[in-house]
Design a protein around this motif. Structure first.
Motif, PDB file in Angstrom:
ATOM      1  N   ALA A   1       0.866  -1.188   0.000  1.00 40.95           N
ATOM      2  CA  ALA A   1       0.000   0.000   0.000  1.00 40.95           C
ATOM      3  C   ALA A   1       0.895   1.228   0.000  1.00 40.95           C
ATOM      4  O   ALA A   1       2.121   1.121   0.169  1.00 40.95           O
ATOM      5  N   GLY A   2       0.271   2.387  -0.174  1.00 41.64           N
ATOM      6  CA  GLY A   2       0.952   3.668  -0.001  1.00 41.64           C
ATOM      7  C   GLY A   2       2.237   3.798  -0.785  1.00 41.64           C
ATOM      8  O   GLY A   2       2.291   3.466  -1.966  1.00 41.64           O
ATOM      9  N   SER A   3       3.276   4.266  -0.096  1.00 36.66           N
ATOM     10  CA  SER A   3       4.521   4.595  -0.793  1.00 36.66           C
ATOM     11  C   SER A   3       5.201   3.358  -1.375  1.00 36.66           C
ATOM     12  O   SER A   3       5.888   3.449  -2.393  1.00 36.66           O
TER      13      SER A   3
ATOM     14  N   GLY B   1      11.790  15.456   4.163  1.00 34.92           N
ATOM     15  CA  GLY B   1      10.636  14.632   3.785  1.00 34.92           C
ATOM     16  C   GLY B   1      10.772  13.188   4.228  1.00 34.92           C
ATOM     17  O   GLY B   1      10.307  12.269   3.536  1.00 34.92           O
ATOM     18  N   ASP B   2      11.407  12.948   5.376  1.00 37.76           N
ATOM     19  CA  ASP B   2      11.561  11.601   5.937  1.00 37.76           C
ATOM     20  C   ASP B   2      12.026  10.572   4.887  1.00 37.76           C
ATOM     21  O   ASP B   2      11.272   9.668   4.512  1.00 37.76           O
ATOM     22  N   PRO B   3      13.270  10.697   4.395  1.00 41.79           N
ATOM     23  CA  PRO B   3      13.717   9.786   3.329  1.00 41.79           C
ATOM     24  C   PRO B   3      13.895   8.336   3.795  1.00 41.79           C
ATOM     25  O   PRO B   3      14.265   8.095   4.951  1.00 41.79           O
TER      26      PRO B   3
ATOM     27  N   CYS C   1      -1.371   3.792  11.182  1.00 41.42           N
ATOM     28  CA  CYS C   1      -1.573   2.406  10.735  1.00 41.42           C
ATOM     29  C   CYS C   1      -2.482   2.420   9.510  1.00 41.42           C
ATOM     30  O   CYS C   1      -3.321   3.308   9.390  1.00 41.42           O
ATOM     31  N   ARG C   2      -2.339   1.440   8.642  1.00 44.86           N
ATOM     32  CA  ARG C   2      -3.399   1.207   7.653  1.00 44.86           C
ATOM     33  C   ARG C   2      -4.215   0.024   8.135  1.00 44.86           C
ATOM     34  O   ARG C   2      -3.675  -1.065   8.360  1.00 44.86           O
ATOM     35  N   LEU C   3      -5.507   0.268   8.306  1.00 43.52           N
ATOM     36  CA  LEU C   3      -6.415  -0.726   8.861  1.00 43.52           C
ATOM     37  C   LEU C   3      -7.574  -0.888   7.884  1.00 43.52           C
ATOM     38  O   LEU C   3      -8.310   0.073   7.640  1.00 43.52           O
TER      39      LEU C   3
ATOM     40  N   PHE D   1      -8.577  10.584   5.348  1.00 46.20           N
ATOM     41  CA  PHE D   1      -8.218  12.013   5.304  1.00 46.20           C
ATOM     42  C   PHE D   1      -7.273  12.290   4.130  1.00 46.20           C
ATOM     43  O   PHE D   1      -7.509  13.192   3.335  1.00 46.20           O
ATOM     44  N   ARG D   2      -6.214  11.459   4.015  1.00 43.97           N
ATOM     45  CA  ARG D   2      -5.225  11.679   2.947  1.00 43.97           C
ATOM     46  C   ARG D   2      -5.893  11.699   1.575  1.00 43.97           C
ATOM     47  O   ARG D   2      -5.547  12.473   0.711  1.00 43.97           O
ATOM     48  N   ARG D   3      -6.870  10.786   1.395  1.00 48.16           N
ATOM     49  CA  ARG D   3      -7.461  10.605   0.057  1.00 48.16           C
ATOM     50  C   ARG D   3      -8.836  11.245  -0.078  1.00 48.16           C
ATOM     51  O   ARG D   3      -9.606  10.891  -0.979  1.00 48.16           O
TER      52      ARG D   3
END
Ligand code: UDP
Length: 258
Positions: free
Chosen positions: A98-100, A128-130, A202-204, A218-220
């Protein structure tokens, strides 16, 4: 109200000086940010729910022998924690793509991973938290090899425990972020789990419907953030079923999530 000294303000929390040396008060805000704080908003009541969920998960982890900074919840938005020296690494544990990870490697979201992946990101907002590797951590001295061994070991144990905890309430633990800190005992530093564990990090995914019960709402721009966070708390047994139906009309909330 007594004035307390603020030690640090982050995106979703504020840290205040605690009542005793070596303690802090962690205050959970309703603020939400995404994409390295380029997107900002508030999720009403999020702080209250995250405080409760994090208390619950940290307590259970403590019960299975994971050392954590959590001492006790003080009120709706605050908890007493041990002061730690934060290790500047965000540890991401992934069970499902998922995600990044999906974006970076072109793996379809929802693909079950054949083994759990641990990733490390350098905690630095300006950068940007590499994504980093053990080599960077060793080279720049962000943590010792021994500490990284403890961190990886704990992350896997936490993942095993949390995967079961969420599976039992029909939730797939896709991925999550952990932070660790050092506590000093005489001249010896020990690694303990710090920060929070909540739907913010977390992704739940609901196992039956696949609906997202986390900050991706929220992000999407999916809406229904509060309802999703409440649903996680409710399934964990943290909101009594019939509680406050005026505030928590769960049927309506669930419909909104679909
Ligand atoms: N995560 C987090 N804080 C961050 C970055 C990631 O809590 O600064 C969590 C995120 O909620 C997800 C997991 O870590 O559960 C993996 O996030 P990912 O690397 O896919 O980044 P994203 O797509 O969230 O930007």
């Amino acid at each position: 109200m007594n004035r307390r000294r603020q030690i640090y303000e982050g995106k979703a929390k504020i840290l205040y000086e605690g009542p005793e040396p070596g303690t802090l008060i962690q205050y959970f805000k309703d603020d939400a940010t995404a994409f390295n704080a380029q997107k900002k908003g508030t999720i009403n009541g999020k702080g209250v729910i995250n405080n409760r969920i994090s208390e619950h998960v940290f307590t259970l982890l403590g019960n299975i022998g994971i050392p954590t900074h959590f001492i006790k919840r003080l009120n709706m938005r605050e908890q007493l924690v041990r002061q730690v020296e934060i290790v500047p690494i965000e540890v991401v544990v992934r069970n499902v793509a998922a995600g990044s990870l999906s974006k970076r490697l072109g793996v379809e979201e929802g693909t079950q991973l054949s083994r759990t992946i641990l990733e490390y990101y350098y905690k630095d907002d300006a950068l940007g938290d590499p994504l980093i590797t053990d080599e960077h951590i060793a080279c720049f001295g962000w943590a010792s090899q021994e500490e990284m061994h403890d961190i990886a070991d704990m992350a896997i144990r936490i993942n095993d425990f949390m995967s079961g905890l969420f599976a039992a309430i029909g939730i797939r633990l896709v991925d999550f972020k952990l932070e660790f800190g050092r506590v000093w005992e005489n001249d010896f530093a020990r690694i303990i789990l710090a920060d929070e564990i909540s739907p913010d990090g977390c992704r739940l995914w609901d196992m039956a419907s696949g609906e997202k019960l986390d900050k991706d709402r929220f992000r999407r721009d999916l809406g229904g953030e509060v309802e999703a966070y409440q649903e996680v708390a409710r399934r964990l047994g943290l909101l009594p079923d019939g509680a406050d139906s005026a505030v928590l009309d769960l049927e309506t909330h669930r419909k909104k999530l679909r």
